[in-house]
Enzyme design. Structure first.
Site, PDB file in Angstrom:
ATOM      1  N   THR A  72       0.828  -1.205   0.000  1.00 58.82           N
ATOM      2  CA  THR A  72       0.000   0.000   0.000  1.00 58.82           C
ATOM      3  C   THR A  72       0.860   1.253   0.000  1.00 58.82           C
ATOM      4  OG1 THR A  72      -1.914  -1.042   1.039  1.00 58.82           O
ATOM      5  CG2 THR A  72      -1.681   1.328   1.342  1.00 58.82           C
ATOM      6  N   THR A 239      13.645   4.852  10.426  1.00 55.34           N
ATOM      7  CA  THR A 239      14.579   3.762  10.668  1.00 55.34           C
ATOM      8  C   THR A 239      14.114   2.503   9.941  1.00 55.34           C
ATOM      9  OG1 THR A 239      15.162   4.638  12.841  1.00 55.34           O
ATOM     10  CG2 THR A 239      15.639   2.320  12.446  1.00 55.34           C
ATOM     11  N   CYS A 324      -7.792  -6.981   1.304  1.00 54.06           N
ATOM     12  CA  CYS A 324      -6.900  -5.879   1.638  1.00 54.06           C
ATOM     13  C   CYS A 324      -7.609  -4.556   1.881  1.00 54.06           C
ATOM     14  CB  CYS A 324      -5.862  -5.709   0.529  1.00 54.06           C
ATOM     15  SG  CYS A 324      -4.877  -7.193   0.256  1.00 54.06           S
TER      16      CYS A 324
END
Length: 382
Positions: A72, A239, A324
């Site tokens: 996505t 990160t 989804c």
């Protein structure tokens, strides 16, 4: 009661090697790849190795791979990032009418921001009209986004031909393809196909959830949509998810190992299932495309949710479409796009297979369908 999992289009069970490697990174090599000490260096090596493995599978350069939180985000970065980079020079985007929600909804957002989107029609097999594409291209078109494999019916789009048409009209138009259902199921050649951006998600190929990548051809004009510490050359700050990245790299390596044999097995499972269903169950329609792992079957006279849960009670897990978007049933744009009426798209199930499945499991599923459908159809008609 043994479980039979036929919802691999939604997610897959991780390869054991993926789980082991991720555990190693979480427990031992847990450093931040941006840290300057040895622990950070070791973490960075996992990221670099994953880039190299993925790049090898696509025949591209490692520096063209950018890790995201999943498919996505990869699609959002491709669409919104290029739109923001081109808002002064172009306002027109072309896509298809059967895209996944992670493409369709960002394009809706861009329409609200003043961009214009053309939605190309598909035929009864779900294949995009190339003639409609040629007619839709305009001087202000800056982006074309067409999925490679449809997530609901498995239609395989002519990506190479689309790339040729787009670049012949204007080499500056960017071409993005959502390959979340294609990666690992077929060989992909973004350079040959003139693809500028390509999206992939880890959990569709027996890797972890929460990780994916976007291939961005070097020199592509695109802006970040996440800002922060300038990780990944500033294209995707934050990160890095080193355990997820390491797991994704290992999954990419394994899914393309003996790839031809894996695809052959998937096709054998799918074809056997479809042949039995069509030969032995009345009032069905096969909507399946050419992808080796997805079968879409309409069972007239029973609602898909009812049949799904009846199969679930027998330990067989399937889908009523894409998992989804949400777990809330909604009308399928894909099934409408291929011309199915309400009675058909409300009675359609998706069966999606993986290398962990067997032909014997499909026999159990077909036998269960033959037992359940006469009862459910009688109940529905009342």
């Amino acid at each position: 009661m043994p479980e039979i999992y036929f919802d691999n289009g939604a997610t897959t069970r991780a390869f054991p090697e993926v789980r082991e490697l991720m555990s190693e990174v979480l427990d031992i090599e847990y450093g931040n790849p941006s840290s300057m000490h040895l622990k950070g260096y070791h973490a960075e090596q996992y990221v670099n190795r994953a880039k190299e493995e993925i790049a090898r599978s696509l025949k591209v350069e490692p520096k063209e791979i950018y890790f995201t939180s999943g498919g996505t985000e990869a699609n959002n970065l491709a669409l919104i990032g290029t739109a923001m980079a081109h808002k002064r020079t172009g306002k027109h985007i072309i896509t298809s009418c059967i895209e996944h929600a992670s493409v369709y909804n960002p394009l809706g957002f861009l329409e609200e921001e003043g961009f214009e989107v053309t939605y190309l029609p598909v035929d009864e097999k779900g294949i995009v009209s190339l003639e409609a594409l040629e007619k839709a291209l305009r001087p202000d078109t800056f982006l074309v986004s067409i999925m490679c494999v449809n997530n609901e019916i498995g239609a395989v789009e002519p990506i190479e031909e689309i790339g040729r048409i787009v670049k012949k009209y204007n080499p500056e138009i960017l071409f993005h393809t959502d390959c979340i259902q294609a990666y690992g199921k077929m060989k992909l050649f973004p350079k040959k196909w003139k693809v500028d951006m390509l999206s992939v998600s880890g959990h569709k190929i027996h890797g972890p959830k929460g990780i994916g990548f976007l291939y961005i051809k070097e020199g592509t004009k695109i802006k970040p949509i996440i800002w922060g510490g300038n990780q990944q050359k500033g294209m995707r700050s934050g990160t890095e998810n080193v355990p997820g990245i390491a797991g994704l790299g290992k999954a990419a390596e394994l899914i393309y190992k003996d790839h031809k044999d894996k695809v052959t097995k998937l096709r054998e499972i799918k074809d056997h299932f479809r042949q039995r269903v069509m030969a032995e169950i009345p009032d069905v329609k096969d909507n399946s495309g050419e992808a080796p792992h997805i079968a879409s079957i309409t069972f007239l006279g029973v609602r898909s949710e009812v049949l799904l849960h009846a199969l679930e009670e027998k330990g067989i897990y399937v889908s009523a479409g894409s998992a989804c978007s949400s777990n809330k049933p909604e009308v399928s744009g894909t099934l409408r796009g291929i011309g199915l009426d309400k009675n058909h798209y409300e009675s359609t199930l998706r069966f999606s297979f993986s290398v962990y499945n067997t032909v014997e499991e499909t026999d159990i599923c077909v036998d269960a369908l033959k037992e359940l459908l006469p009862v459910l159809r009688r109940f529905t008609r009342r």
